[in-house]
Write an enzyme that holds these catalytic residues in place. Sequence first.
Site, short mmCIF file in Angstrom:
data_model
loop_
_atom_site.label_atom_id
_atom_site.label_comp_id
_atom_site.label_asym_id
_atom_site.label_seq_id
_atom_site.Cartn_x
_atom_site.Cartn_y
_atom_site.Cartn_z
N GLY A 11 25.31 28.32 24.16
CA GLY A 11 24.24 29.32 24.24
C GLY A 11 22.94 28.78 23.65
O GLY A 11 22.95 28.18 22.58
N ARG A 72 27.69 25.36 30.16
CA ARG A 72 29.05 25.23 29.66
C ARG A 72 29.79 24.36 30.68
O ARG A 72 29.55 24.48 31.87
CB ARG A 72 29.71 26.60 29.52
CG ARG A 72 28.87 27.56 28.63
CD ARG A 72 29.64 28.77 28.19
NE ARG A 72 28.76 29.80 27.64
CZ ARG A 72 28.38 29.88 26.38
NH1 ARG A 72 28.77 28.99 25.51
NH2 ARG A 72 27.60 30.87 25.96
N GLY A 102 26.75 24.92 19.28
CA GLY A 102 27.69 25.64 18.41
C GLY A 102 28.99 24.88 18.24
O GLY A 102 29.07 23.68 18.55
N ASP A 103 30.04 25.58 17.78
CA ASP A 103 31.26 24.82 17.45
C ASP A 103 31.97 24.25 18.68
O ASP A 103 32.62 23.21 18.59
CB ASP A 103 32.20 25.58 16.52
CG ASP A 103 32.43 27.01 16.94
OD1 ASP A 103 32.03 27.35 18.08
OD2 ASP A 103 33.01 27.77 16.17
N SER A 105 30.41 22.95 21.22
CA SER A 105 29.66 21.71 21.47
C SER A 105 30.06 20.63 20.47
O SER A 105 30.14 19.45 20.80
CB SER A 105 28.15 21.97 21.33
OG SER A 105 27.78 23.13 22.03
N THR A 125 22.88 28.00 17.02
CA THR A 125 23.44 29.21 17.64
C THR A 125 22.91 30.42 16.89
O THR A 125 22.76 30.37 15.66
CB THR A 125 24.99 29.23 17.60
OG1 THR A 125 25.44 30.59 17.81
CG2 THR A 125 25.58 28.76 16.29
N ASP A 127 24.50 32.98 16.34
CA ASP A 127 25.60 33.69 15.66
C ASP A 127 25.78 33.33 14.18
O ASP A 127 26.37 34.09 13.43
CB ASP A 127 26.94 33.41 16.37
CG ASP A 127 26.93 33.83 17.83
OD1 ASP A 127 26.17 34.76 18.16
OD2 ASP A 127 27.67 33.24 18.63
N ASP A 129 27.78 31.13 12.93
CA ASP A 129 29.23 31.22 12.75
C ASP A 129 29.90 29.85 12.59
O ASP A 129 31.09 29.72 12.86
CB ASP A 129 29.85 31.96 13.95
CG ASP A 129 29.61 31.22 15.27
OD1 ASP A 129 28.77 30.30 15.31
OD2 ASP A 129 30.26 31.56 16.27
N ARG A 171 29.45 37.27 18.73
CA ARG A 171 30.79 36.79 19.11
C ARG A 171 31.83 37.30 18.12
O ARG A 171 32.02 38.50 18.04
CB ARG A 171 30.81 35.26 19.18
CG ARG A 171 31.79 34.74 20.22
CD ARG A 171 31.81 33.24 20.25
NE ARG A 171 30.66 32.68 20.91
CZ ARG A 171 30.60 32.44 22.22
NH1 ARG A 171 31.62 32.73 22.98
NH2 ARG A 171 29.53 31.90 22.76
#
Length: 318
Positions: A11, A72, A102-103, A105, A125, A127, A129, A171
């Site tokens: 994202g 993605r 993000g994780d 990736s 990201t 998020d 997170d 998420r």
Amino acid sequence: MKRIGVLTSGGDSPGMNAAIRAVVRSGIYQGLDVYGIYRGFKGLIEGSIQPLTLRSVGNIIHRGGTILFSARCEEFETEEGQHKAIAQLKKLGIHGLVVIGGDGSFRGAERLSQKGVATIGIPGTIDNDIAGTEYTIGFDTAVNTVIEALDKIRDSASSHDRIFVVEVMGRDTGKIALWAGLAGGAESIIVPEMPIQVEEVWARLERSRASGKNHSIILVTEGTNSAAEVVDELKQRNLDIRMTVLGHIQRGGVPTALDRVLASKMGAKAVECLRQGASGEMIAIQKNELIHLPFAKAREQAKPSVEPMLELAKMLSI
Ligand code: F6P
């Protein structure tokens, strides 16, 4: 190392462009050739790779989204996909890669690193997170976008004595809801880390009403306890209630100063790490310090508990 590449994956988040700019400019400043890989790992497999210059990253520090596009890519999860990606890098003599994402990736970056391509991850990201870092690029902008929306919704909620249920992204984590809820004075915050019964929200609404407050904002994270579910349950109690799902507006917009500075620092640090021979690592913020640590080690680190902030928000919104 003479030639490096940079890509954005997963994202998009506001501030990614500032990170790309920092990778390109600090790389060129230190004598490297920097290549942009378009559409994440998908573009890497397909060979969608172009040299970037000082000028190709001009005028982007203030723009949301990512000039390198994002995607993605399921093929990259296969051995075959990863070998294709490595072959593309070899063809151009690219020996180091900065992956902004993000994780998911980071898992891709780690695979490449295990196969001999030096990779460094930059957490990007909304998020926030990712284990191992207290901040990710884009989180601050997203929180500010939500706060702006809450301020506007509150004008309407208070004018009509209404209840609003507002759903935000995140998420599996309620960080956006928590930060925006605390800063925006939400009366209830519901996060996936601590799902609750709507009974509890109802009890808070009744207590608010008894103390003279006739409007209320209930902030929920997508997923568990979604806005639609909360509204459905509360509607059965004859409340004047409306729902707003903020959706992808949280992903866009002009990045805040914090996100731009964070992205600039992380971008330059990633290049420095590659030059020093690091690989399979991510850039992170811990206790206000910019550090780098192996992906595997970061994954082991516990994510901070949401409970203290949730308790504070509860206490201040009575
Ligand atoms: O990870 C960022 C994020 O915006 C999440 O908050 C959300 O769950 C997801 O991406 C949405 O993904 P997509 O844009 O692919 O629908």
